[in-house]
Design an enzyme around this catalytic site. Sequence first.
Site, PDB file in Angstrom:
ATOM      1  N   TYR A   1       1.991   7.074   0.405  1.00  0.00           N
ATOM      2  CA  TYR A   1       1.042   5.957   0.385  1.00  0.00           C
ATOM      3  C   TYR A   1       1.672   4.808  -0.392  1.00  0.00           C
ATOM      4  O   TYR A   1       2.469   5.038  -1.320  1.00  0.00           O
ATOM      5  CB  TYR A   1      -0.275   6.379  -0.279  1.00  0.00           C
ATOM      6  CG  TYR A   1      -1.105   7.346   0.556  1.00  0.00           C
ATOM      7  CD1 TYR A   1      -2.182   6.891   1.311  1.00  0.00           C
ATOM      8  CD2 TYR A   1      -0.809   8.698   0.591  1.00  0.00           C
ATOM      9  CE1 TYR A   1      -2.947   7.763   2.069  1.00  0.00           C
ATOM     10  CE2 TYR A   1      -1.567   9.578   1.346  1.00  0.00           C
ATOM     11  CZ  TYR A   1      -2.638   9.112   2.091  1.00  0.00           C
ATOM     12  OH  TYR A   1      -3.393   9.978   2.839  1.00  0.00           O
ATOM     13  N   GLU A   2       1.323   3.566  -0.020  1.00  0.00           N
ATOM     14  CA  GLU A   2       2.026   2.422  -0.607  1.00  0.00           C
ATOM     15  C   GLU A   2       1.705   2.221  -2.087  1.00  0.00           C
ATOM     16  O   GLU A   2       2.317   1.395  -2.746  1.00  0.00           O
ATOM     17  CB  GLU A   2       1.751   1.143   0.202  1.00  0.00           C
ATOM     18  CG  GLU A   2       0.302   0.732   0.225  1.00  0.00           C
ATOM     19  CD  GLU A   2       0.023  -0.348   1.280  1.00  0.00           C
ATOM     20  OE1 GLU A   2       0.857  -0.576   2.158  1.00  0.00           O
ATOM     21  OE2 GLU A   2      -1.056  -0.953   1.185  1.00  0.00           O
ATOM     22  N   SER A   3       0.760   2.995  -2.622  1.00  0.00           N
ATOM     23  CA  SER A   3       0.513   2.974  -4.056  1.00  0.00           C
ATOM     24  C   SER A   3       1.630   3.660  -4.840  1.00  0.00           C
ATOM     25  O   SER A   3       1.575   3.694  -6.066  1.00  0.00           O
ATOM     26  CB  SER A   3      -0.814   3.676  -4.357  1.00  0.00           C
ATOM     27  OG  SER A   3      -0.792   4.998  -3.846  1.00  0.00           O
TER      28      SER A   3
END
Lengths: 239, 273
Positions: free
Chosen positions: A50-52
């Site tokens: 996830y881009e987090s």
Amino acid sequence: MMEWTSDEIMTVAAARRLADGETCLVGIGLPSTAANLARRTHAPGLVLVYESGTIGAKPAILPLSIGDGELAATADALVSVPETFNYWLQAGRLDVGFLGAAQIDRHGNINSTVIGSYAQPDVRLPGAGGAPEIASSCGRVIVVVRQSTRTFVDQVAFRTSLGHRVATVITDLGEFERHPGGELVLHRVHPGVTADRVRAATGWELTIADDLAETPHPTAGELGVLRHLEATKGRAAQP
Amino acid sequence: MSGLMGSLAEAVACTVRDGDTVALEGFTHLIPYAAGHEIIRQERRDLTLVRMTPDILYDQMIGMGMAAKLVFSWGGNPGVGSLHRFRDAVQNGWPRPLELEEHSHAGMANRYVAGAGRLPFAVLRGYAGTDLPANTKNIDTIRCPFTGEELTAVAALRPDVAFVHAQQADRDGNVQFWGISGVQKEAVLSADRAVVTVEEVVDHLEPRPGAVVLPAWVLTAVVAVPGGAAPSYAQGYSARDNGFYQAWDAISRDRDRFTAWMRENVLGTVRKG
């Protein structure tokens, strides 16, 4: 009567496109549900990024946002956002980009920025987020989107991300493959959906594959896991 | 002013001026809500708000008319939908027009990296084939002097002041945070002034895997504000209030309901700490 909803068969069809052992940059919403379904069924070795900055997340519950604590708590590695985009995405380490869209055109270009003109929009949408670089850096891109003439448009109002790596589009009506250098072609319709109905929900002159097939029915196993996941959505992880 | 400060009100009063470029960073996790609410209470005006993921906090600040400009890459309510105050400002100019400078996440992250390193710009492969460069300044192309490859250049971000929330500080004002760390380190180091609110002040910072440590001497102020990230969360201290993020959709749809909610829950409260 169908024993599943149109959203459920869309999610199941999307999940089946992810292979065991692949690495996948997961967008929130429909793509996240499908990616988690894949990991819980045929692709236990699927790596969810996830881009987090949660690399190799293995959530037990479906996250509401890409930064839920459940993703951080179950990840193989937690990295900063600049590192996520530079060392992992831009470097070409991710096989699949799994994205949603507000609008998509026949070439797979995505709009998630505005409806109407950019300067004077009719509807202001959230914007690009990670999509432009996800769409240009992953090996292939799968888009999951509910289909209507509002979402399947002849021309996107704003090009938020480029369609040249879009390989597959899964909707609540059917499954599309993008022919290299060309346009989205309908290859499968979901059970009970006619090609005419798909055509009517498409904002351009739709090309239909000669060997148009029907999406295999969701299995009881797939539906069971999906419904269990949906029931956990957004439940807060313990601190 | 380095070291622990008495109150959040004092820290905001000393660091934020009308017209400043202000970054309140936090990637879903550790969003500095309490600090943002204090800026709202002190009625700062004409701010340029910078953030990769402006969510409910910036929706509130925009709806209260504090922002002249927003520099961002994704302005939504994560997992829920759109931001109605942001949308109302862009579509209808309410309560005032909002200028946009819009990027991708990769572009914004690299702009902070350049700012933290005091470089004028950063290089990436970005924005390929999108309509963003035509509508956004601070995106251009540059040719690699070694290979001749054409790459994307983005201008550095240099906020006047950055706010972040962290789990712990020690009594000297050294700060540690862990979990999803987003772009907070880069935001702090790219800004002229930096304020950190923390869950807890401890005698000694215990090293934790993957933690980010910010020494006191790069910070302008550190203030203990337990729960200062709610309805976002602080890993190890609190859980994300997903129910509030979902409820915000209805609260923020209507101008009057939004204004009444802000009056009751933000303007009429005094934050201890």
